[in-house]
Design an enzyme around this catalytic site. Sequence first.
Site, PDB file in Angstrom:
ATOM      1  N   LYS A 117      -2.833  33.530 -15.929  1.00  0.00           N
ATOM      2  CA  LYS A 117      -3.740  33.963 -14.858  1.00  0.00           C
ATOM      3  C   LYS A 117      -4.957  34.666 -15.441  1.00  0.00           C
ATOM      4  CE  LYS A 117      -0.789  33.665 -10.970  1.00  0.00           C
ATOM      5  NZ  LYS A 117       0.491  34.102 -10.470  1.00  0.00           N
ATOM      6  N   LYS A 199       4.282  22.413 -13.152  1.00  0.00           N
ATOM      7  CA  LYS A 199       5.260  22.861 -12.162  1.00  0.00           C
ATOM      8  C   LYS A 199       4.800  22.575 -10.727  1.00  0.00           C
ATOM      9  CE  LYS A 199       5.395  27.293 -11.023  1.00  0.00           C
ATOM     10  NZ  LYS A 199       5.600  28.751 -10.971  1.00  0.00           N
ATOM     11  N   LYS A 202       3.290  26.144  -4.771  1.00  0.00           N
ATOM     12  CA  LYS A 202       2.648  26.180  -3.455  1.00  0.00           C
ATOM     13  C   LYS A 202       1.133  26.307  -3.548  1.00  0.00           C
ATOM     14  CE  LYS A 202       5.292  30.427  -3.283  1.00  0.00           C
ATOM     15  NZ  LYS A 202       6.516  30.952  -2.710  1.00  0.00           N
TER      16      LYS A 202
HETATM   17  P1  TYM Z   1       8.771  32.711  -6.802  1.00  0.00           P
HETATM   18  O1  TYM Z   1       8.682  33.263  -5.435  1.00  0.00           O
HETATM   19  O2  TYM Z   1       7.531  32.204  -7.463  1.00  0.00           O
HETATM   20  O3  TYM Z   1       9.836  31.557  -6.862  1.00  0.00           O
HETATM   21  C1  TYM Z   1      11.123  31.716  -6.299  1.00  0.00           C
HETATM   22  C2  TYM Z   1      12.149  30.967  -7.121  1.00  0.00           C
HETATM   23  O4  TYM Z   1      11.877  29.575  -7.139  1.00  0.00           O
HETATM   24  C3  TYM Z   1      11.848  29.124  -8.495  1.00  0.00           C
HETATM   25  N1  TYM Z   1      10.847  28.043  -8.593  1.00  0.00           N
HETATM   26  C4  TYM Z   1      11.082  26.842  -9.110  1.00  0.00           C
HETATM   27  N2  TYM Z   1      12.185  26.297  -9.654  1.00  0.00           N
HETATM   28  C5  TYM Z   1      12.095  25.029 -10.091  1.00  0.00           C
HETATM   29  N3  TYM Z   1      10.973  24.278 -10.007  1.00  0.00           N
HETATM   30  C6  TYM Z   1       9.830  24.777  -9.461  1.00  0.00           C
HETATM   31  N4  TYM Z   1       8.738  24.032  -9.371  1.00  0.00           N
HETATM   32  C7  TYM Z   1       9.855  26.128  -8.994  1.00  0.00           C
HETATM   33  N5  TYM Z   1       8.933  26.928  -8.412  1.00  0.00           N
HETATM   34  C8  TYM Z   1       9.548  28.107  -8.178  1.00  0.00           C
HETATM   35  C9  TYM Z   1      11.452  30.336  -9.311  1.00  0.00           C
HETATM   36  O5  TYM Z   1      11.841  30.210 -10.661  1.00  0.00           O
HETATM   37  C10 TYM Z   1      12.193  31.439  -8.586  1.00  0.00           C
HETATM   38  O6  TYM Z   1      13.526  31.522  -9.025  1.00  0.00           O
HETATM   39  N6  TYM Z   1       8.921  36.926  -9.390  1.00  0.00           N
HETATM   40  C11 TYM Z   1       9.725  35.986  -8.649  1.00  0.00           C
HETATM   41  C12 TYM Z   1      10.448  36.628  -7.473  1.00  0.00           C
HETATM   42  C13 TYM Z   1      11.285  37.793  -7.852  1.00  0.00           C
HETATM   43  C14 TYM Z   1      12.523  37.750  -8.523  1.00  0.00           C
HETATM   44  C15 TYM Z   1      12.942  39.120  -8.665  1.00  0.00           C
HETATM   45  C16 TYM Z   1      13.336  36.722  -9.008  1.00  0.00           C
HETATM   46  C17 TYM Z   1      10.978  39.095  -7.599  1.00  0.00           C
HETATM   47  N7  TYM Z   1      11.985  39.880  -8.092  1.00  0.00           N
HETATM   48  C18 TYM Z   1      14.121  39.455  -9.294  1.00  0.00           C
HETATM   49  C19 TYM Z   1      14.531  37.074  -9.642  1.00  0.00           C
HETATM   50  C20 TYM Z   1      14.909  38.412  -9.784  1.00  0.00           C
HETATM   51  C21 TYM Z   1       8.819  34.897  -8.146  1.00  0.00           C
HETATM   52  O7  TYM Z   1       7.650  35.071  -8.030  1.00  0.00           O
HETATM   53  O8  TYM Z   1       9.473  33.781  -7.763  1.00  0.00           O
END
Ligand code: TYM
Length: 335
Positions: A117, A199, A202
Site C-alpha cells: 500500500k 488475489k 473486493k
Molecule cells: P479480510 O477481511 O481482508 O479477509 C477475511 C478473510 O478472508 C481471507 N481472504 C481470502 N482467502 C482466500 N482467497 C482470497 N482471495 C481471499 N481474500 C480474503 C483472508 O485471508 C481472511 O482470512 N486483517 C484481517 C481481519 C482480521 C483478522 C484478525 C483475521 C482482523 N483481526 C485476527 C484473523 C485474526 C483482514 O483484513 O481480513
Amino acid sequence: METQQEQKIIFSAIKPTGELTLGNYIGAVKNWLALQEQYFCYYAAADLHAITVDIAAADLRSRTLDLFAMLVALGINPDKSVLFVQSHVSAHAELAWVLNCCTQFGEARRMTQFKDKSLKGDDKLNVGLFSYPILMAADILLYNAQYVPIGKDQQQHLELARTVAERFNSRYSPTFTVPQGFYPQFGAKIYSLSNPKVKMAKSEDDVNACVFLTDDADVIRRKLRRAVTDSETEIRYDTELKAGVSNLLTIYASVTDTDVLAAEAEFRGKTYAQLKEKTAEAVIERLRPVTERFKKIRTDKAYLAACMKAGAERAAQTARKTLGKVYRKIGLSGG
Ligand code: TYM
C-alpha cells in the site's frame, strides 16, 4: 461435553469494508464453519481494522450489519460460537497498545500488505494501517486461540502475532498461547477471475474480477463466463502454467466439497466453457439458501442487535481476564 478449558480455541475475524467475496468464503469462512463443530470459536467483525482506510460512518455501520448477518446466514451459529463486533469489546484496542510496545518498528515495517500500500505512493496513509497487524495480534491473543483460520494473505500477520506472543511470554512469563494459522488444503488463495495471478479482492476495479456472496445468479454466470483462462484447451490443475483453469478447479472443488484432483478428473476431456458453466452453477447452488437466509436476517434489526450484545458480553468476559493478567505482569496498576 468438553468444557471451554479442555477444548481448543479458535479465533478469526473479517473486516466489514465491503461485501464478502468468494475468496473470503473459500479461504476462511468455510473453515470457520467446519471448526465450529468441534472447537470453541470466537469470530469477529473487525470494524476497528476497517477504519484504517477511508470509510463513511453510515457505510461502516451498515457493512458491519451486513457482515454479521451474512456470517449467520452462512451458518455461524451465534448460540454456539461467540460472534461479535470487535469495537464492542474495548480490550482489543487496549491490548493493541501494549503489544505496540512489544513490537519492533522493523518487524511492522516488513509487513508486505503495508509495503504494497505504501509503495502505491499514497502519502496520506495513516499510522493505523502500519500498526494494523498488531491489533490483529491483540484480537487473537486475548482469547488464547490455538488456531486461526485465515487465507494465505494473512499468514505474515499471523507470524507477527506469534513473534509478539513469544516475546511477551519470555520477557514476563508464559501468558499467551502461541497461535497457529489454519489454512484450507486448496483455496487458501483464490485468484481474481480477470487476472489469475493476483488475489481475488473486493477492491478490484474490474467488476467481473470478483464474485460477491450477494451476487445474483445471472451476475455469477456472467463473471465466470468471462473468467480469464489460457489459449490451450486441456483442463489440468497446474497453478504455474494454467493459473486461471486451476483457480476455477479450486473454486469448483471447494463449493462442491470435493478436492481439486477429483474435480480435475471430472473435467478431463471437457471444454473450458463447460468448466466455467458448471463452476458457476455450483457456486449458485451453494449460495442459494445463504442469500435467502441473509435477506431475512439482515432486515431483523432487533435480532442482530441482540446477537451482537450477547456475543460481546461473552467475548468481553474472556478478554477482560487476559487483559487484567497482562496489565499485572507488566506492572500497570489498572490491572
Ligand atoms: P479480510 O477481511 O481482508 O479477509 C477475511 C478473510 O478472508 C481471507 N481472504 C481470502 N482467502 C482466500 N482467497 C482470497 N482471495 C481471499 N481474500 C480474503 C483472508 O485471508 C481472511 O482470512 N486483517 C484481517 C481481519 C482480521 C483478522 C484478525 C483475521 C482482523 N483481526 C485476527 C484473523 C485474526 C483482514 O483484513 O481480513
